[in-house]
Write an enzyme that holds these catalytic residues in place. Structure first.
Site, PDB file in Angstrom:
ATOM      1  N   LYS A   1       0.892  -1.183   0.000  1.00 20.27           N
ATOM      2  CA  LYS A   1       0.000   0.000   0.000  1.00 20.27           C
ATOM      3  C   LYS A   1       0.917   1.217   0.000  1.00 20.27           C
ATOM      4  O   LYS A   1       1.445   1.613   1.023  1.00 20.27           O
ATOM      5  CB  LYS A   1      -0.867  -0.019   1.255  1.00 20.27           C
ATOM      6  CG  LYS A   1      -2.198   0.706   1.155  1.00 20.27           C
ATOM      7  CD  LYS A   1      -2.126   2.159   0.774  1.00 20.27           C
ATOM      8  CE  LYS A   1      -1.771   3.066   1.928  1.00 20.27           C
ATOM      9  NZ  LYS A   1      -1.629   4.497   1.505  1.00 20.27           N
TER      10      LYS A   1
ATOM     11  N   GLU B   1      10.014   1.504  10.330  1.00 19.22           N
ATOM     12  CA  GLU B   1      11.039   2.543  10.191  1.00 19.22           C
ATOM     13  C   GLU B   1      10.323   3.882  10.298  1.00 19.22           C
ATOM     14  O   GLU B   1       9.512   4.241   9.444  1.00 19.22           O
ATOM     15  CB  GLU B   1      11.809   2.429   8.874  1.00 19.22           C
ATOM     16  CG  GLU B   1      13.050   3.331   8.935  1.00 19.22           C
ATOM     17  CD  GLU B   1      13.835   3.403   7.646  1.00 19.22           C
ATOM     18  OE1 GLU B   1      13.903   2.404   6.919  1.00 19.22           O
ATOM     19  OE2 GLU B   1      14.361   4.501   7.369  1.00 19.22           O
TER      20      GLU B   1
ATOM     21  N   CYS C   1      14.134  10.519   6.140  1.00 16.90           N
ATOM     22  CA  CYS C   1      14.171  10.066   7.540  1.00 16.90           C
ATOM     23  C   CYS C   1      15.570  10.190   8.122  1.00 16.90           C
ATOM     24  O   CYS C   1      15.717  10.385   9.324  1.00 16.90           O
ATOM     25  CB  CYS C   1      13.624   8.656   7.658  1.00 16.90           C
ATOM     26  SG  CYS C   1      14.418   7.496   6.565  1.00 16.90           S
TER      27      CYS C   1
ATOM     28  N   GLU D   1      10.603  16.238  14.523  1.00 16.58           N
ATOM     29  CA  GLU D   1      11.027  15.936  13.160  1.00 16.58           C
ATOM     30  C   GLU D   1      10.278  16.897  12.237  1.00 16.58           C
ATOM     31  O   GLU D   1       9.055  16.798  12.093  1.00 16.58           O
ATOM     32  CB  GLU D   1      10.684  14.492  12.786  1.00 16.58           C
ATOM     33  CG  GLU D   1      11.153  14.162  11.387  1.00 16.58           C
ATOM     34  CD  GLU D   1      10.753  12.782  10.885  1.00 16.58           C
ATOM     35  OE1 GLU D   1       9.570  12.425  10.970  1.00 16.58           O
ATOM     36  OE2 GLU D   1      11.646  12.069  10.400  1.00 16.58           O
TER      37      GLU D   1
END
Ligand code: TXE
Length: 498
Positions: free
Chosen positions: A186, A262, A296, A394
């Site tokens: 997906k 992750e 990331c 983040e």
């Protein structure tokens, strides 16, 4: 006929895709229109799949797993499919890079480099398919022999984000397939095209029907249903920490599916006064600007020794000012568009917060209006303190915060002052300092005097709230296996009932 070379232009009309299930294209009942974030025009139409479509894809993956059309092949045969895939990707490199640019907004030269990395992933995955093996115990006494078999986990659900749609896919798929698992992917609803194209590529390369399936649609419906699916044995998720947390709940509430996660990062780059400051500044500028900081492993916190902090920030700001921001289809562009409107607002919001919380803006800080696209100039804040939101969250954009330290202890403590632990780097000419810092900073990926280097031979993954498990290389393929202990009696077994 579209031209995918250096003269690439926008398509006249959006390209319509089906979804890929059980070895063929299927027509979507409703479609999602994606506009290029770099140009503001419609470029693709991808299906809004239903939960029934998802269930059919999982059933196809289950059949393909249980009848052993894939897991039952010799590793060499799975390797051959992966190597043929690498060959087709080499042939279709510019075309895949083109759709990646139009949906994501990343620069075309970067996208082509990413496809080269993806080709390497398939080649390393092919090696892993042949080398995957278990263990044996010849130490259980003369009457017993022990074997440890590695078996594929089964049907894997894979949920991927929009920042590296094809790269993140290819850091996982070759290793999932090498293990003998089958998969339902997906992708992010805004960047589904290249994940869909991999369906026809794997099929042409000889992957049996049902081994690789793609259902497109929103995270809330299709993504959530995949995480909760009782017939999915493992879920690999890459994306935000909050959705990662909901995957853990969904796994617990459904069938305790195995998880690989992750998640986010707030990655430090430690610069000592004895480093080559030009080198370190170049690494820091690249680390925060690559993929517009929507990465990331972006190095979003530079922690620099106080005695050289001012000099370092001047070199860094001068380098950042030279970065070419612009149309992602131009080969000279180094920083392209911000991928989504939501992400654009989040990044601009953090730039405002940084100013409001008292950090000093040293470079960038502004949005650019380049003919319909959304762009943000790489930004540097100095005088950042650990409590500020730009120091902790983040941001997922080209916004770098600079901190200053006096001792190695202080540098390590600042580096570890985050809930995340995805990546880190240190810059110094002193081997003792480099090794002490390497050992003490808690991160799954670490670089010394470089940044974002490496290949699919090396494992990827995070410490702390950056995730669970590892992807790529032999470590990655092993994540998609489970071990079975086999005990073999040699000779006659001593009877329990005499
Ligand atoms: O991520 P989401 P978003 C971070 C980054 C960014 C923030 C939000 O900070 O600002 O996340 O981005 C699917 N069940 N990262 O909202 O929602 C979704 O459709 C199952 C960091 O795009 O996590 C997509 O396929 N799936 C990260 C995927 O999850 C769901 C990369 C990721 O989307 C779902 C991306 C649900 N309930 C964002 N909701 C990194 N560190 O690499 C959404 N999805």
């Amino acid at each position: 006929m579209l031209d995918f070379t250096d003269r690439a232009t926008l398509p006249d009309a959006p390209r319509e895709f089906g979804f890929w299930s059980d070895g063929s294209w299927r027509k979507g009942r409703a479609m999602f229109e994606r506009r290029s974030p770099g140009h503001g025009v419609a470029v693709t139409l991808t299906p809004k799949c239903t939960v029934d479509d998802l269930n059919a894809a999982v059933a196809a993956a289950r059949r393909a797993f249980e009848d052993r059309r894939w897991a039952g092949l010799p590793g060499a045969d799975r390797a051959a499919v992966l190597l043929r895939t690498a060959d087709i990707l080499r042939r279709r490199r510019d075309e895949i890079a083109y759709w990646e640019v139009l949906e994501n907004g990343k620069p075309i030269s970067q996208a082509r480099g990413e496809i080269d990395h993806c080709i390497a992933c398939f080649e390393v995955g092919a090696g892993a398919a042949r080398l995957l093996h278990g263990d044996s115990f010849n130490s259980l006494g003369d009457n017993l022999f022990g074997m440890v078999l590695r078996e594929p986990v089964g049907v894997v659900g894979l949920i991927t984000p929009w920042n590296f749609p094809f790269l993140i896919l290819c850091e996982r798929i070759p290793f999932i397939l090498a293990s003998g698992c089958t998969v339902v992917v997906k992708p992010s609803e805004v960047t589904s095209a290249t994940t869909l194209l991999l369906g026809e590529i794997l099929s042409e390369a000889g992957a049996p029907d049902g081994v690789y399936n793609v259902v497109t649609g929103s995270g809330r419906t299709i993504g959530q249903a995949l995480t909760e699916h009782p017939d999915v044995d493992m879920l690999s998720f890459t994306g935000s920490t909050s959705v990662g947390r909901s995957c853990v709940h969904a796994a617990a509430d459904s069938n305790f599916k195995k998880l690989g996660l992750e998640l986010g990062g707030k990655n430090p780059i430690i610069v000592f006064a004895d480093s080559d400051l030009e080198d370190a500044a170049d690494g820091a500028a690249f680390g925060i600007s690559f993929n517009t900081g929507q990465c990331c492993v972006s190095s979003s916190r530079v922690i620099v020794e106080r005695s050289v902090a001012r000099e370092f920030e001047e070199i860094l700001a001068a380098k950042m000012a030279k970065i070419v921001v612009g149309d992602p289809l131009q080969t000279k562009t180094q920083v392209g568009a911000i991928t989504t409107d939501a992400q654009n607002s989040i990044i601009l919001g953090y730039i405002d917060k940084g100013k409001a919380e008292g950090a000093t803006l040293v470079a960038g800080g502004q949005a650019l209006d380049l003919g319909g696209g959304q762009y943000i100039v790489p930004t540097l804040f100095s005088g950042v303190t650990p409590a500020m939101s730009i120091a902790r969250d983040e941001i997922f954009g080209p916004v770098l915060s600079s901190f200053h330290f006096d001792t190695l202890e202080e540098a390590v403590s600042l580096a570890n002052d985050t809930v995340y632990g995805l990546a880190a780097s240190v810059w110094t000419k002193n081997i003792d300092k480099a090794l002490v810092v390497t050992r003490r900073v808690r991160a799954g990926r670490f670089w010394v005097n470089t940044i974002m280097a490496g290949g699919p031979e090396m494992p990827l993954g995070g410490f702390k709230q950056s995730g669970w498990g590892r992807e790529a290389g032999m470590y990655g393929v092993e994540e998609y296996t489970q071990v079975k202990s086999v005990h073999i009696e040699i000779g006659k077994r001593a009877h329990w009932i005499k």
